[in-house]
Design a protein around this motif. Structure first.
Motif, PDB file in Angstrom:
ATOM      1  N   LEU A  30     -64.586 -26.305 110.002  1.00 35.88           N
ATOM      2  CA  LEU A  30     -65.892 -25.356 111.562  1.00 35.88           C
ATOM      3  C   LEU A  30     -65.858 -24.795 111.659  1.00 35.88           C
ATOM      4  N   ASN A  31     -65.016 -23.815 111.176  1.00 38.81           N
ATOM      5  CA  ASN A  31     -64.405 -22.331 111.628  1.00 38.81           C
ATOM      6  C   ASN A  31     -65.002 -21.842 113.236  1.00 38.81           C
ATOM      7  N   VAL A  32     -63.861 -22.762 114.021  1.00 31.38           N
ATOM      8  CA  VAL A  32     -63.324 -22.493 114.973  1.00 31.38           C
ATOM      9  C   VAL A  32     -62.498 -22.922 115.687  1.00 31.38           C
ATOM     10  N   ASP A  35     -59.862 -24.403 121.248  1.00 25.60           N
ATOM     11  CA  ASP A  35     -59.919 -24.025 122.499  1.00 25.60           C
ATOM     12  C   ASP A  35     -62.180 -23.107 122.750  1.00 25.60           C
ATOM     13  N   ASN A  36     -62.748 -22.932 121.877  1.00 25.24           N
ATOM     14  CA  ASN A  36     -63.999 -23.064 121.264  1.00 25.24           C
ATOM     15  C   ASN A  36     -64.989 -24.295 121.497  1.00 25.24           C
ATOM     16  N   LEU A  37     -63.655 -25.262 120.563  1.00 29.43           N
ATOM     17  CA  LEU A  37     -64.703 -26.592 121.037  1.00 29.43           C
ATOM     18  C   LEU A  37     -65.454 -27.404 121.620  1.00 29.43           C
ATOM     19  N   PRO A  38     -66.266 -28.162 121.860  1.00 30.75           N
ATOM     20  CA  PRO A  38     -66.924 -28.593 122.649  1.00 30.75           C
ATOM     21  C   PRO A  38     -65.926 -29.309 123.493  1.00 30.75           C
ATOM     22  N   LYS A  39     -65.449 -29.630 125.096  1.00 28.04           N
ATOM     23  CA  LYS A  39     -64.886 -30.396 125.227  1.00 28.04           C
ATOM     24  C   LYS A  39     -65.405 -31.908 125.962  1.00 28.04           C
ATOM     25  N   ARG A  67     -72.817 -39.330 115.837  1.00 29.32           N
ATOM     26  CA  ARG A  67     -73.428 -40.553 116.690  1.00 29.32           C
ATOM     27  C   ARG A  67     -75.750 -39.788 115.925  1.00 29.32           C
ATOM     28  N   TYR A  75     -74.994 -37.400 112.732  1.00 30.73           N
ATOM     29  CA  TYR A  75     -74.543 -36.204 113.033  1.00 30.73           C
ATOM     30  C   TYR A  75     -73.340 -36.619 113.595  1.00 30.73           C
ATOM     31  N   TYR A  77     -69.912 -34.889 115.307  1.00 29.66           N
ATOM     32  CA  TYR A  77     -69.510 -33.745 116.618  1.00 29.66           C
ATOM     33  C   TYR A  77     -68.322 -33.838 116.841  1.00 29.66           C
ATOM     34  N   TYR A  78     -67.817 -32.836 116.943  1.00 30.19           N
ATOM     35  CA  TYR A  78     -66.676 -32.925 117.698  1.00 30.19           C
ATOM     36  C   TYR A  78     -66.103 -32.050 118.488  1.00 30.19           C
ATOM     37  N   SER A  84     -59.639 -30.978 132.802  1.00 29.51           N
ATOM     38  CA  SER A  84     -60.953 -31.436 133.771  1.00 29.51           C
ATOM     39  C   SER A  84     -62.007 -31.051 132.802  1.00 29.51           C
ATOM     40  N   VAL A  85     -63.250 -31.465 133.479  1.00 34.11           N
ATOM     41  CA  VAL A  85     -64.348 -30.136 132.136  1.00 34.11           C
ATOM     42  C   VAL A  85     -64.518 -29.317 133.595  1.00 34.11           C
ATOM     43  N   ILE A  86     -64.622 -28.306 133.781  1.00 33.96           N
ATOM     44  CA  ILE A  86     -64.644 -26.992 134.249  1.00 33.96           C
ATOM     45  C   ILE A  86     -66.717 -26.891 133.553  1.00 33.96           C
TER      46      ILE A  86
ATOM     47  N   ASP B 131     -61.719 -27.777 137.962  1.00 36.00           N
ATOM     48  CA  ASP B 131     -62.470 -27.983 139.321  1.00 36.00           C
ATOM     49  C   ASP B 131     -62.596 -27.964 140.871  1.00 36.00           C
ATOM     50  N   GLU B 842     -73.903 -19.154 109.732  1.00 30.07           N
ATOM     51  CA  GLU B 842     -73.610 -20.304 109.091  1.00 30.07           C
ATOM     52  C   GLU B 842     -74.490 -21.192 110.781  1.00 30.07           C
ATOM     53  N   ARG B 844     -74.471 -22.362 113.580  1.00 33.82           N
ATOM     54  CA  ARG B 844     -73.569 -23.031 114.252  1.00 33.82           C
ATOM     55  C   ARG B 844     -73.956 -22.266 115.660  1.00 33.82           C
ATOM     56  N   GLY B 850     -68.314 -17.982 123.015  1.00 33.97           N
ATOM     57  CA  GLY B 850     -67.590 -18.378 121.731  1.00 33.97           C
ATOM     58  C   GLY B 850     -67.644 -19.571 121.325  1.00 33.97           C
ATOM     59  N   SER B 851     -67.801 -20.100 122.589  1.00 36.45           N
ATOM     60  CA  SER B 851     -67.585 -22.029 122.617  1.00 36.45           C
ATOM     61  C   SER B 851     -69.272 -22.265 122.108  1.00 36.45           C
ATOM     62  N   MET B 852     -68.859 -23.355 121.315  1.00 35.74           N
ATOM     63  CA  MET B 852     -69.718 -23.864 120.656  1.00 35.74           C
ATOM     64  C   MET B 852     -70.523 -25.082 121.365  1.00 35.74           C
ATOM     65  N   PHE B 855     -72.748 -28.023 116.108  1.00 38.80           N
ATOM     66  CA  PHE B 855     -71.810 -26.931 115.068  1.00 38.80           C
ATOM     67  C   PHE B 855     -73.318 -26.982 113.999  1.00 38.80           C
TER      68      PHE B 855
END
Ligand SMILES: [Mg+2]
Ligand SMILES: [Zn+2]
Ligand SMILES: [Zn+2]
Lengths: 86, 885
Positions: A30-32, A35-39, A67, A75, A77-78, A84-86, B131, B842, B844, B850-852, B855
């Motif tokens: 994913l070249n990421v 901490d930049n991944l979706p949470k 999904r 698709y 998704y990761y 906790s989600v901020i 939060d 790419e 993305r 930089g938060s994805m 993808f």
């Protein structure tokens, strides 16, 4: 009453735990950075359901979600588990 | 580099309460006089304009910092309130604290056991990083336990329920608790218990939510203005502060000389009112404070809140220079890439030109021409408004100093040049709902005072010419000009990212015109043909057909002149869209399809489906095969050909379009009577309980559904009868069938019958008791009594029908009003959420940190603009284009 597994519900997409030894290759693909991944919250019902299978999951683990997509068919998704989600 | 303005990143912001001590400490003066200036216009000492709080008048010096008008930032003062009052912003917090703490001992009504467990949970949370919503929720849960408890677990005292009498009065068992008492109670809560309210004792004590001292903002925040009459006018905040000081003074006097309690209480309430409205003049439950003129005062909350507030108007929204606004009007002889701007705007708007060795001579020449040059024939020429010297000083060019400044200008100067033909500008119509709401156009300077553009641009801007205004922005940098030309130009926006088809195309009478030109392929004499062709940009004639030694030309061949060579297409026209096999409106079966072969229209009729916006098959195919340049040229030619042909041929519509034979009218009369009869029967069946109930519906609903289906079918039926007499020689029908304007349904309403009116999908039923109008008997369920209109628009509606029609029409209007405001707010939230997402190389999608987000953009990585109506490729068309049928 038998316990309801959210992952079996029609409109909940597939959630899979990415094995620890595959995490690096997924991030590389994913070249990421992690901490930049979706949470996804550790309290998410889907995570709770995964914990039934894999045991307690720690924040930082990567979840693969497959999904249905109106544009791409399916698709991948990761998401990374967070406290906790901020 | 300017090191005085080094930018810094804000790491965190901490919110706390201002304590009365802090208010006094940061105050430079205690304001005690409600007056502002003395008779000489000099600020009164210890008044609201005291010089310690800053200066707004040139010549005076700040009494605190000694600075002059531009140097002093302003300083706070303060007012000592005679009696404490409640701060309107903390009402909710005060209420929960009163509710959850013990009246007698001050402890939060939690048992020691609960205190221990909950303290642990709270200590485990991080107020810095967790939060806030979740923290808030868990705190609320804990406090709720204390609120529900009536007996104190510590001293066993009973606390009666505290009731908030909005907006600021607290009562306990019907008796008012004064702010003074509230403050005492809040202060009695031990520090250790404050944790449960989420309060940090070091920066916020609960007693500070009751005001004893009030900060007076610096004068710079509430400047007074001098009117032309020389009269001084004070800021709304100053007015409010005057009220507060005045009442506070009176309250102090009354209290000190032992006035009756009743008077003191009244004054106290008044002080509370003034401080409350000083903070928020739209507090529910109290009348807003007003000027003598009746205008409501704009106090602190009003300065910040809403569209006109500080945030949305001043921080998120900015005003720009180099822009103009005018009424718009159409000009079919402009290209879709152009915009006509009035001379007065062209002379005011400028483009900066940096003088260099290549253009210095030309610029000197231009400057010499002054600021309002013209050709000898009187045509507009761009002049120069300003010169900017390398040191940044501006020189205004007048006809007197043009000569001198022309010699002074040199390399490194900047010349602010007026608009000239070919300049690129941004053109915009609000509401800017999609990216085609702002497109780049090239300038044409035209006589008149309106902005003008090609009618095909109406669709993307959603503009019409009933008084619409649009904004125009002149681009100031070379880089942005290049960007505008390459990505924002109208021709680049022909395909919409919304549905992957053209959003630009011919509209209204242009469609009518091409329809008439190509339907049944009419013949035109050489003279006619030359006249029509003179409008378009071609230099050849089609192959003529020779008859009686005279040359004739076919409509389709004339249209083919504007098609690019190599274009192939086969599709159904709007006219034939519903037909299978031979189209009923065409003479031959071949014409059921529009066939274009190598840039020649062979069969079929050109209409909305070929050139209209949203469908525009030809525009679409040209854009994809030949690019934006060819597509824009085609649309330009369509506009001009259409105007040229239709102005030659003539076209008009009128009430006679809807004339149908007497037979037809009586036939419609007949079927509507039959329907009325059927409905009466249904009502009778309903009344006698014989009506067959539909599954899943009540018997009343069943009746309504049955009646609605009857009224629906009689409308359709009458429409069919009416339109069977209205053929393609009828102008209204031409417009409807070609997709130029209106639908056949509208024609049926005019010629046949208007039909059932509805509100929220059902027949009309509200109004008077059990009837819609007093003209009917109560509980009349017949067609006429419930909004059925058997008249046509042409024959006219009777009074009750007219009234019912207005009810139906009103629903549409209300719907639009409600929908636009709601979807507008939704749009705003979406834009704010998405505005800085970015697609990288790419594909993305990431935000600025930089938060994805995705993808792969759109999950398939496909730009919808370049897709074929959402699909990746139209394989069938590619095959057809290559190999034919
Ligand atoms: Mg309008
Ligand atoms: Zn000062
Ligand atoms: Zn107590």
């Amino acid at each position: 009453m038998s316990k309801f597994n959210v992952l079996e519900h029609e409109i909940v997409p597939e959630h899979h735990l990415v094995p620890l030894d595959e995490e690096m290759s997924v991030l590389k693909k994913l070249n990421v950075t992690r901490d930049n991944l979706p949470k996804i919250s550790i309290n998410d019902p889907a995570i709770k359901a995964l914990e039934e299978i894999h045991g307690k999951l720690e924040p930082g683990r990567i979840i693969k979600i497959i999904r249905k997509s109106p544009t791409a068919g399916y698709y991948e998704y990761y998401r990374v588990i967070v406290k906790s989600v901020i | 580099m300017n090191f005085n303005n080094v930018s810094k990143r804000i790491e965190k912001i901490k919110f706390a309460l201002l304590s009365p001590d802090e208010i006094r400490k940061m105050s430079q003066v205690r304001v005690i006089t409600p007056d502002t200036y003395d008779d000489d216009g000099y600020p009164i000492e210890r008044g609201l304009m005291d010089l310690h709080m800053g200066v707004i008048e040139p010549g005076l010096k700040c009494a605190t910092c000694g600075g002059k008008v531009d140097e002093c930032p302003g300083h706070f003062g303060h007012i000592e309130l005679a009696m404490p009052v409640v701060h309107i912003g903390f009402i909710k917090e005060i209420k929960t604290m009163l509710d959850s703490s013990c009246k007698a001992c001050g402890r939060v009504k939690l048992t020691d056991e609960e205190v221990n467990t909950y303290r642990k949970t709270i200590n485990n949370m991080s107020f810095e990083s967790d939060d806030p919503e979740i923290i808030d929720l868990s705190l609320k849960k804990i406090i709720e336990i204390a609120v529900q408890r009536t007996i104190c677990p510590h001293c066993s005292a009973e606390s009666p329920k505290v009731i908030l009498d909005k907006p600021t009065t607290f009562r306990e068992g019907g008796i008012k608790i004064t702010p003074k008492e509230i403050r005492e109670r809040l202060e009695r809560i031990p520090d250790n218990d404050l944790l449960f309210f989420g309060l940090n004792v070091s920066s916020a004590r609960p007693g500070w939510m009751i005001l004893t001292a009030l900060p007076v903002p610096p004068i710079d925040v509430r400047p007074s203005i001098t009117l032309e009459t020389g009269e001084r006018s004070e800021d709304d905040l100053t007015h409010k502060l005057v009220d507060i000081i005045r009442i506070s003074q009176r309250l102090r006097e009354s209290r000190d000389n032992g006035s009756p309690q009743l008077i003191i209480e009244d004054l106290w309430d008044l002080l509370q009112y003034h401080t409350t409205t000083y903070f928020d003049n739209q507090t529910a439950g109290i009348p807003p404070a007003r000027h003598r003129s009746g205008r409501a005062l704009k106090t602190l909350v009003q300065r910040l809140k809403g569209k006109e507030g500080r945030f949305r108007a001043n921080l998120s929204g900015k005003r720009v220079n180099f822009s103009s606004r005018s009424v718009i009007s159409p000009e079919p002889f402009l290209s879709m890439n152009e915009v006509g701007i009035p001379e007065i705007a062209a002379r005011e708007l400028t483009v900066p030109v940096l003088v260099n060795s290549f253009n210095v001579d030309k610029m000197r020449e231009w400057i010499k021409r002054g600021s309002t040059p013209r050709t000898p024939a009187g045509k507009y020429l761009a002049g120069i408004n300003y010169l900017i010297r390398p040191d940044g000083r501006r020189i205004k060019i007048t006809d007197q100093n043009a000569e001198i400044n022309s010699d002074r200008v040199d390399i490194g100067w900047t010349v602010e040049r007026q608009m000239t033909e070919g300049d690129i500008v941004l053109f915009n119509r609000q509401p800017s709902l999609h990216r085609m709401s702002m497109m780049a156009h090239t300038v044409r300077v035209l006589p008149g005072l309106t902005f003008r553009f090609n009618l095909s641009d109406c669709t993307p801007y959603n503009a019409d010419f009933d008084g619409d205004e649009m904004n125009l922005h002149v681009i100031q940098s070379e880089e942005s000009r290049a960007e505008a030309r390459i990505i924002m130009k109208v021709q680049e926006q022909i395909l919409s990212p919304r549905f992957g088809g053209p959003i630009i195309g011919a509209i209204h009478d242009h469609i009518t015109s091409l329809f008439l030109l190509t339907h049944n392929n009419p013949l035109y004499t050489e003279g006619e043909t030359l006249h029509i062709i003179s409008y378009i940009d071609v230099n050849k004639l089609p192959e003529p057909e020779i008859k009686d030694n005279k040359k004739y030309y076919h409509g389709r061949d004339i249209f083919s002149l504007i098609l690019p060579e190599g274009l192939n297409a086969k599709f159904k026209s709007h006219l034939c869209s519903g037909s299978r096999g031979k189209c009923e409106y065409e003479d031959t079966i071949e014409d059921s399809y529009v066939v274009i072969n190598n840039g020649k229209l062979i069969h079929g009729t050109i209409d909305d489906e070929s050139v209209g916006p949203f469908s525009g098959v030809i525009v679409d195919k040209i854009f994809r095969k030949f690019g934006p340049e060819a597509a824009s040229k085609f649309v330009d030619n369509v506009t001009r050909l259409a105007v040229g042909f239709l102005s030659y041929r003539g076209f008009s519509t009128g009430i006679k379009d809807y004339d149908i034979p007497r037979d037809a009218i009586s036939r419609i009369e007949e079927i509507s009577n039959e329907t009325l009869e059927k409905i009466n029967k249904l009502v009778d069946a309903f009344r006698s309980g014989q009506l067959q109930q539909l599954p899943g519906r009540s018997i009343e609903d069943t009746l309504e559904v049955e009646i609605l289906s009857e009224t629906g079918s009689v409308r359709d039926e009458s429409g069919k009868i009416a339109s069977s007499y209205l053929g393609l020689n009828d102008p209204s029908v031409i417009m409807a069938r070609s997709g130029a304007r209106a639908k056949m349904l509208n024609i049926a309403e005019v010629a046949g019958m208007v039909g059932q009116q509805s509100v929220r999908g059902g027949r009309l039923n509200r109004g008077y008791a059990n009837r819609t109008l007093s003209h009917f008997k109560e509980n009349d369920l017949s067609a006429y009594a419930r909004g059925f209109i058997k008249s046509s628009y042409r024959s006219g509606l009777n009074p009750t029908e007219y009234f019912f029609h207005s009810i139906g029409g009103r629903e549409g209007l209300v719907d639009i009003a409600v929908r636009t405001s709601r979807s507008g707010y939704m749009q705003r939230r979406l834009i704010n959420a998405f505005e800085d997402l970015k697609v990288d190389d790419e594909r993305r999608v990431q935000d600025t940190v930089g938060s994805m987000v995705q993808f792969k953009y759109g999950e398939d990585g496909i730009d919808p603009t370049r897709s074929d109506e959402g699909e990746t490729v139209d394989v069938d068309y590619v095959a057809y284009d290559e190999f034919g049928d």
